[in-house]
Each structure stands twice: as C-alpha cells, then as structure tokens.
Motif scaffolding. Structure first.
Motif, PDB file in Angstrom:
ATOM      1  N   GLY A   2       0.750  -1.139  -0.061  1.00  0.00           N
ATOM      2  CA  GLY A   2       0.092   0.014  -0.034  1.00  0.00           C
ATOM      3  C   GLY A   2       0.975   1.391  -0.007  1.00  0.00           C
ATOM      4  O   GLY A   2       1.903   1.315   0.357  1.00  0.00           O
ATOM      5  N   ALA A   3       0.217   2.402  -0.640  1.00  0.00           N
ATOM      6  CA  ALA A   3       0.904   3.711  -0.528  1.00  0.00           C
ATOM      7  C   ALA A   3       1.427   4.062   0.700  1.00  0.00           C
ATOM      8  O   ALA A   3       2.508   4.803   1.133  1.00  0.00           O
ATOM      9  CB  ALA A   3       0.117   4.734  -1.325  1.00  0.00           C
ATOM     10  N   SER A   4       0.689   3.854   1.973  1.00  0.00           N
ATOM     11  CA  SER A   4       1.012   4.496   3.299  1.00  0.00           C
ATOM     12  C   SER A   4       2.038   3.657   3.642  1.00  0.00           C
ATOM     13  O   SER A   4       3.006   4.182   4.450  1.00  0.00           O
ATOM     14  CB  SER A   4      -0.263   4.047   4.271  1.00  0.00           C
ATOM     15  N   VAL A   5       2.160   2.467   3.348  1.00  0.00           N
ATOM     16  CA  VAL A   5       3.437   1.607   3.658  1.00  0.00           C
ATOM     17  C   VAL A   5       4.639   1.980   3.116  1.00  0.00           C
ATOM     18  O   VAL A   5       5.685   2.180   3.817  1.00  0.00           O
ATOM     19  CB  VAL A   5       3.122  -0.021   3.497  1.00  0.00           C
ATOM     20  N   VAL A   6       4.567   2.234   1.908  1.00  0.00           N
ATOM     21  CA  VAL A   6       5.478   2.861   1.153  1.00  0.00           C
ATOM     22  C   VAL A   6       6.095   4.124   1.577  1.00  0.00           C
ATOM     23  O   VAL A   6       7.161   4.361   1.835  1.00  0.00           O
ATOM     24  CB  VAL A   6       5.243   3.032  -0.403  1.00  0.00           C
ATOM     25  N   ALA A   7       5.347   4.894   1.752  1.00  0.00           N
ATOM     26  CA  ALA A   7       5.499   6.440   2.584  1.00  0.00           C
ATOM     27  C   ALA A   7       6.181   6.011   3.645  1.00  0.00           C
ATOM     28  O   ALA A   7       7.074   7.048   4.180  1.00  0.00           O
ATOM     29  CB  ALA A   7       4.094   7.117   2.614  1.00  0.00           C
ATOM     30  N   GLN A   8       5.583   5.496   4.622  1.00  0.00           N
ATOM     31  CA  GLN A   8       6.374   5.340   6.096  1.00  0.00           C
ATOM     32  C   GLN A   8       7.711   4.574   5.894  1.00  0.00           C
ATOM     33  O   GLN A   8       8.680   5.292   6.638  1.00  0.00           O
ATOM     34  CB  GLN A   8       5.373   4.281   6.721  1.00  0.00           C
ATOM     35  N   HIS A   9       8.090   3.679   4.805  1.00  0.00           N
ATOM     36  CA  HIS A   9       9.360   3.274   4.822  1.00  0.00           C
ATOM     37  C   HIS A   9      10.354   4.232   4.308  1.00  0.00           C
ATOM     38  O   HIS A   9      11.230   4.590   4.630  1.00  0.00           O
ATOM     39  CB  HIS A   9       9.228   1.992   3.882  1.00  0.00           C
ATOM     40  N   ALA A  10       9.693   4.992   3.188  1.00  0.00           N
ATOM     41  CA  ALA A  10      10.574   6.249   2.545  1.00  0.00           C
ATOM     42  C   ALA A  10      11.000   7.347   3.817  1.00  0.00           C
ATOM     43  O   ALA A  10      12.096   7.831   3.950  1.00  0.00           O
ATOM     44  CB  ALA A  10       9.774   6.700   1.472  1.00  0.00           C
ATOM     45  N   SER A  11       9.904   7.553   4.563  1.00  0.00           N
ATOM     46  CA  SER A  11      10.011   8.498   5.754  1.00  0.00           C
ATOM     47  C   SER A  11      11.207   7.965   6.816  1.00  0.00           C
ATOM     48  O   SER A  11      11.882   8.934   7.063  1.00  0.00           O
ATOM     49  CB  SER A  11       8.851   8.813   6.376  1.00  0.00           C
ATOM     50  N   ARG A  12      11.095   6.791   6.916  1.00  0.00           N
ATOM     51  CA  ARG A  12      12.135   6.198   7.977  1.00  0.00           C
ATOM     52  C   ARG A  12      13.644   6.369   7.397  1.00  0.00           C
ATOM     53  O   ARG A  12      14.395   6.504   8.084  1.00  0.00           O
ATOM     54  CB  ARG A  12      11.694   4.842   8.276  1.00  0.00           C
ATOM     55  N   ILE A  13      13.785   5.990   6.157  1.00  0.00           N
ATOM     56  CA  ILE A  13      15.022   6.068   5.351  1.00  0.00           C
ATOM     57  C   ILE A  13      15.543   7.393   5.426  1.00  0.00           C
ATOM     58  O   ILE A  13      16.647   7.740   5.755  1.00  0.00           O
ATOM     59  CB  ILE A  13      14.864   5.620   4.052  1.00  0.00           C
ATOM     60  N   HIS A  14      14.521   8.476   5.125  1.00  0.00           N
ATOM     61  CA  HIS A  14      15.097   9.680   5.093  1.00  0.00           C
ATOM     62  C   HIS A  14      15.517  10.235   6.454  1.00  0.00           C
ATOM     63  O   HIS A  14      16.412  11.073   6.478  1.00  0.00           O
ATOM     64  CB  HIS A  14      13.917  10.633   4.146  1.00  0.00           C
ATOM     65  N   ALA A  15      14.826   9.940   7.256  1.00  0.00           N
ATOM     66  CA  ALA A  15      15.091  10.348   8.643  1.00  0.00           C
ATOM     67  C   ALA A  15      16.033  10.085   9.106  1.00  0.00           C
ATOM     68  O   ALA A  15      17.016  10.642   9.820  1.00  0.00           O
ATOM     69  CB  ALA A  15      13.893  10.121   9.829  1.00  0.00           C
TER      70      ALA A  15
END
Length: 322
Positions: A2-15
């Motif tokens: 899902g898009a939310s899971v993808v966004a969460q993973h990307a946010s974690r990487i960037h942080a």
C-alpha cells in the motif's frame, strides 16, 4: 504494498539519513550512499534492470573458471537452504547474478522479484540490498526485509558473502534470498553458516584450478584462518596465495612478483619445510626413474639445467647414471 506503507518506509529512510546515524551504522551509511551518491528514491517502484542475453553470456565468460569451481558448492548450498523456500544466486563483480539454484515451483515468484540471472542488483541500481551492498563493503552481511533501501524490496531477506579470486581480488558475491515472512533470526544464522562454508569451498577450488601444476598447501596462520592456501611450484617457489594467506603473511603483489622460496617464507614451520624437502626428493627420484638414471634427460623433463639437477641430487645424496 500500500501507498501508506511505502511512504512510511521512505520517511524512515530519509529520517535516518538526515540524522547522524550514518556515522554509527553501516546500514544507514548504505542508505545514504543510495540516496546521495546514486540519487535513488526509496519510494520508486520501477522493475529491476536486466542485462541483455548477450551481456549475460559475456559476464559468464569473464568468470568462466570461477563458474566451474562453484557448481558443486552451489548444488550443496541449495540442498541446505532450498527446503525453507530460498534460492541461491552467484553474482559477478557488477552485481549481476550469472548462476542460480531454485525450486521450479518458486521460479515465477522469484523471477517477479528479480531474483534471477541477468538482473542488476548493484547498489547503484537497487540501493541497499544483499548483493550490491556486500560488493561495495566487501563483507558478509544480511539485508532483511525493511533494511532494503527500496520499499518494493522490503519483502525480501538476502544473506550474502563476497568471493575473492586466486589473486585476492573481489570477484563475485554468493547470495541466499527468500520472500518468506516467517524467516527467523535462527534460520538466517544457519543460512549464513552454510553460505560461509560454500564460499570457502568455491575459493579453494578456484585457487586449485588457477594453479593446476602447483602443489596447494595450507599456510600456517596465527588464528588458523580458513582458506589460507599457497601454490608452490616444482622449484618450491610460492607462485600464488589466497587472500587469507596474503593477509596473514603480509604478502603484497610486489612480494609475490619476485621468486619467493616457500621454505624461507615459512621457515618457522619445520614440519612444512620437511614436507617440502621430502616432496622435492620424490620429484627428483621419479624423474631419474623415468629417465633410467639419465641425468641429462631428467633435467630436461624437469625444466632445469643439468648442473642445477646435479646440485639438487648431491643435496639429497642421489646419483644418476651419468
């Protein structure tokens, strides 16, 4: 995914990248390389890149001896890990799998994920992943699920180890990958042990194939390092050394470029020196027997001068017919 899971993973990487964690974590350092150096986006969902059949065949030809050396070990490794839903990939220095083992029933799934020959798994192409990151860092590692840089790869678990060639250069990576969600830490540990054993076998066999006319001997190392081998020619000169032996004995390419008597290098190992002495005596005796005692013919067969052979015979108390 899902898009939310993808966004969460990307946010974690960037942080993590924006924090100071890269200085303390090899994983975050790889994420930073993926983002800053290779300009990749963790949310990107493109299919893995693939080389052409011609490029794949060329890649296989470049490491033909290593491929031959690896076949039995790949089979053995797959027997150990295939039953828990894993596939085995041998990738070249560029991160492209050139050989594979897997169950036919899983082929469609693994090919969909790119766990297939010809797919590009370099860190530059796929970000943090088992094969690519192993090749960049030159060490065995596991990239488990959400440790991958790309969100699209977070269902994979990849345990990978580097393979070094007969001259101690990084040549390939051996990988065991799975899509199973229930792959436990204990299973991953067992996979890593089987993987390490396979790598040692491949490196040893490749070393033997690289020096077919030499004697392969174990090099004594302080920590009993596995895979520390020397190739010794008929004149008891060291003509090759594995990476483990080079590191343990301080053998640089410059040192190995000069004639290096094995007995001098390993002078502290009296049993080794005696083994070399006995081996040399046996070679001389066989040459004399085959030439019916003719020293000139024996010297020619051994590739040395008659005077050199006479000196060697005198050292061992041997005599020819002339």
């Amino acid at each position: 995914m899902g898009a939310s899971v993808v966004a969460q993973h990307a946010s974690r990487i960037h942080a993590a990248i924006e924090s100071d964690a890269a200085a303390k974590s090899a994983l975050v350092a790889s994420w930073r390389r993926s983002s800053a150096l290779h300009k990749l986006d963790p949310a990107e969902r493109r299919a893995p890149l693939r080389v052409t059949d011609h490029e794949l065949n060329h890649a296989r030809q470049r490491v033909e001896r290593l491929l031959r050396a690896s076949q039995a070990s790949l089979d053995r490794l797959y027997l150990a890990v295939g039953g828990i839903g894993c596939c085995v990939l041998l990738a070249d220095r560029d991160g492209v799998p050139i050989e594979r083992r897997g169950a036919a029933a899983d082929d469609e799934t693994f090919e969909h994920w790119g766990l297939w020959t010809g797919t590009v798994w370099s860190e530059e192409s796929e970000g943090t992943n088992g094969i690519g990151t192993c090749l960049v860092e030159g060490r065995a590692l596991t990239i488990h699920r959400d440790q991958h840089f790309y969100s699209k790869n977070t269902l994979l678990s990849c345990t990978t180890a580097p393979i070094y060639d007969h001259e101690g250069n990084l040549a390939a990576a051996l990988d065991v990958s799975s899509c199973r969600a229930d792959l436990t830490e204990s299973f991953i540990h067992l996979i890593a042990m089987a993987l390490g054993d396979a790598v040692r076998r491949i490196e040893a066999e490749n070393f033997r194939l690289a020096y077919p006319d030499a004697r392969i001997v174990m090099a004594p190392t302080p920590d009993q390092a596995p895979g520390a081998f020397l190739a010794v020619d008929r004149d008891d000169l060291v003509v090759g050394a594995t990476r483990s032996a080079r590191i343990a004995l301080g053998l640089t390419p410059e040192v190995l470029a000069r004639p290096l008597p094995a007995a001098d290098l390993l002078g502290g190992d009296t049993s080794f020196s005696e083994d070399l002495r006995q081996a040399e005596r046996m070679v001389l005796e066989r040459a004399l027997i085959r030439s019916n005692g003719n020293v000139t013919a024996a010297a020619r067969a051994l590739g040395m001068s008659r005077a050199t052979l006479h000196r060697k015979l005198g050292r061992f108390g041997l005599r020819g017919a002339n």
